[in-house]
Design a protein around this motif. Sequence first.
Motif, mmCIF file in Angstrom:
data_model
loop_
_atom_site.group_PDB
_atom_site.id
_atom_site.type_symbol
_atom_site.label_atom_id
_atom_site.label_comp_id
_atom_site.label_asym_id
_atom_site.label_seq_id
_atom_site.Cartn_x
_atom_site.Cartn_y
_atom_site.Cartn_z
ATOM 1 N N SER A 175 0.832 -1.204 0.000
ATOM 2 C CA SER A 175 0.000 0.000 0.000
ATOM 3 C C SER A 175 0.863 1.249 0.000
ATOM 4 N N VAL A 176 0.285 2.309 -0.531
ATOM 5 C CA VAL A 176 0.919 3.614 -0.494
ATOM 6 C C VAL A 176 -0.137 4.633 -0.079
ATOM 7 N N ALA A 205 -6.727 7.360 -5.283
ATOM 8 C CA ALA A 205 -7.230 6.684 -4.091
ATOM 9 C C ALA A 205 -8.441 5.841 -4.470
ATOM 10 N N GLY A 206 -8.466 4.619 -3.984
ATOM 11 C CA GLY A 206 -9.597 3.737 -4.258
ATOM 12 C C GLY A 206 -9.512 3.008 -5.586
ATOM 13 N N GLY A 207 -8.477 3.302 -6.381
ATOM 14 C CA GLY A 207 -8.294 2.611 -7.656
ATOM 15 C C GLY A 207 -7.925 1.151 -7.436
ATOM 16 N N ASP A 208 -8.148 0.339 -8.459
ATOM 17 C CA ASP A 208 -7.837 -1.095 -8.358
ATOM 18 C C ASP A 208 -6.545 -1.384 -9.123
ATOM 19 N N TYR A 209 -5.441 -1.404 -8.386
ATOM 20 C CA TYR A 209 -4.131 -1.563 -9.010
ATOM 21 C C TYR A 209 -3.464 -2.866 -8.571
ATOM 22 N N SER A 210 -2.638 -3.370 -9.464
ATOM 23 C CA SER A 210 -1.860 -4.562 -9.145
ATOM 24 C C SER A 210 -0.408 -4.342 -9.521
ATOM 25 N N PHE A 211 0.471 -5.099 -8.855
ATOM 26 C CA PHE A 211 1.863 -5.178 -9.288
ATOM 27 C C PHE A 211 2.098 -6.616 -9.721
ATOM 28 N N PHE A 212 2.969 -6.788 -10.709
ATOM 29 C CA PHE A 212 3.278 -8.152 -11.134
ATOM 30 C C PHE A 212 4.641 -8.190 -11.810
ATOM 31 N N CYS A 213 5.141 -9.407 -12.030
ATOM 32 C CA CYS A 213 6.396 -9.607 -12.756
ATOM 33 C C CYS A 213 6.035 -10.004 -14.177
ATOM 34 N N SER A 214 6.608 -9.280 -15.160
ATOM 35 C CA SER A 214 6.251 -9.544 -16.555
ATOM 36 C C SER A 214 7.241 -10.484 -17.252
ATOM 37 N N PHE A 215 8.161 -11.088 -16.498
ATOM 38 C CA PHE A 215 9.034 -12.107 -17.086
ATOM 39 C C PHE A 215 8.122 -13.213 -17.618
ATOM 40 N N PRO A 216 8.428 -13.755 -18.815
ATOM 41 C CA PRO A 216 7.531 -14.730 -19.432
ATOM 42 C C PRO A 216 7.084 -15.845 -18.489
ATOM 43 N N GLY A 217 5.782 -15.999 -18.389
ATOM 44 C CA GLY A 217 5.211 -17.055 -17.559
ATOM 45 C C GLY A 217 5.038 -16.693 -16.097
ATOM 46 N N HIS A 218 5.549 -15.537 -15.673
ATOM 47 C CA HIS A 218 5.488 -15.196 -14.246
ATOM 48 C C HIS A 218 4.229 -14.452 -13.831
ATOM 49 N N TRP A 219 3.623 -13.712 -14.766
ATOM 50 C CA TRP A 219 2.520 -12.835 -14.369
ATOM 51 C C TRP A 219 1.361 -13.580 -13.703
ATOM 52 N N ALA A 220 1.173 -14.842 -14.089
ATOM 53 C CA ALA A 220 0.030 -15.588 -13.550
ATOM 54 C C ALA A 220 0.155 -15.855 -12.046
ATOM 55 N N VAL A 221 1.395 -15.969 -11.556
ATOM 56 C CA VAL A 221 1.572 -16.264 -10.123
ATOM 57 C C VAL A 221 2.268 -15.140 -9.354
ATOM 58 N N MET A 222 3.144 -14.396 -10.039
ATOM 59 C CA MET A 222 3.870 -13.334 -9.334
ATOM 60 C C MET A 222 3.104 -12.031 -9.431
ATOM 61 N N LYS A 223 2.102 -11.893 -8.595
ATOM 62 C CA LYS A 223 1.324 -10.654 -8.622
ATOM 63 C C LYS A 223 0.667 -10.398 -7.270
ATOM 64 N N GLY A 224 0.263 -9.154 -7.089
ATOM 65 C CA GLY A 224 -0.397 -8.781 -5.850
ATOM 66 C C GLY A 224 -1.110 -7.454 -6.038
ATOM 67 N N LYS A 225 -1.832 -7.069 -5.018
ATOM 68 C CA LYS A 225 -2.603 -5.816 -5.075
ATOM 69 C C LYS A 225 -1.780 -4.632 -4.571
ATOM 70 N N LEU A 226 -1.999 -3.512 -5.215
ATOM 71 C CA LEU A 226 -1.416 -2.250 -4.754
ATOM 72 C C LEU A 226 -2.572 -1.364 -4.326
ATOM 73 N N VAL A 227 -2.657 -1.134 -3.026
ATOM 74 C CA VAL A 227 -3.769 -0.368 -2.463
ATOM 75 C C VAL A 227 -3.323 1.065 -2.206
ATOM 76 N N VAL A 228 -4.132 2.022 -2.634
ATOM 77 C CA VAL A 228 -3.858 3.437 -2.386
ATOM 78 C C VAL A 228 -4.763 3.905 -1.258
ATOM 79 N N LYS A 229 -4.130 4.268 -0.131
ATOM 80 C CA LYS A 229 -4.926 4.621 1.057
ATOM 81 C C LYS A 229 -5.034 6.124 1.253
#
Length: 146
Positions: A39-40, A122-146
């Motif tokens: 979060s930020v 604020a309140g937007g629906d953001y994610s962070f992820f790794c774009s290395f081939p094949g990683h985006w499906a598992v290497m991801k999470g939410k970025l919350v703006v507080k």
Amino acid sequence: MRFLLLPALLLLASAAQADDCLIELKADDAMKFDKTEVSVAASCKSIEIKLTHTGKLPAASMGHNVVVVESANVQAVGQDGMKAGAAANFVGADDKRVIAHTSVVGGGASTSVKFPGSALKAGGDYSFFCSFPGHWAVMKGKLVVK
Ligand code: CO
């Protein structure tokens, strides 16, 4: 005692405030980030992402980066990033859906990027992820703006 305690509390408060604009992530050889949500503060003038690859594998086989997008765009940006290739850090050139991204690093290396806080709402629906081939499906999470 009161006189010693007050400056200590102020120091703690200012440290916590600074942290609201810093996203620290670790990634490893098991294709995982250490967090599934970060979060930020909505008030951040500038946001910094720091990625540390704690593994040993090279960037060519287990590279990691951090890409920030609106959550709905993770898959499409990940797929386009794969086509963009390693030299482009697996991020499409001039991809307007990409809010921020770091370079790709291998084991033992770290990288960081700064971007303006105004890029996130604020309140937007953001994610962070790794774009290395094949990683985006598992290497991801939410970025919350507080
Ligand atoms: Co990765």
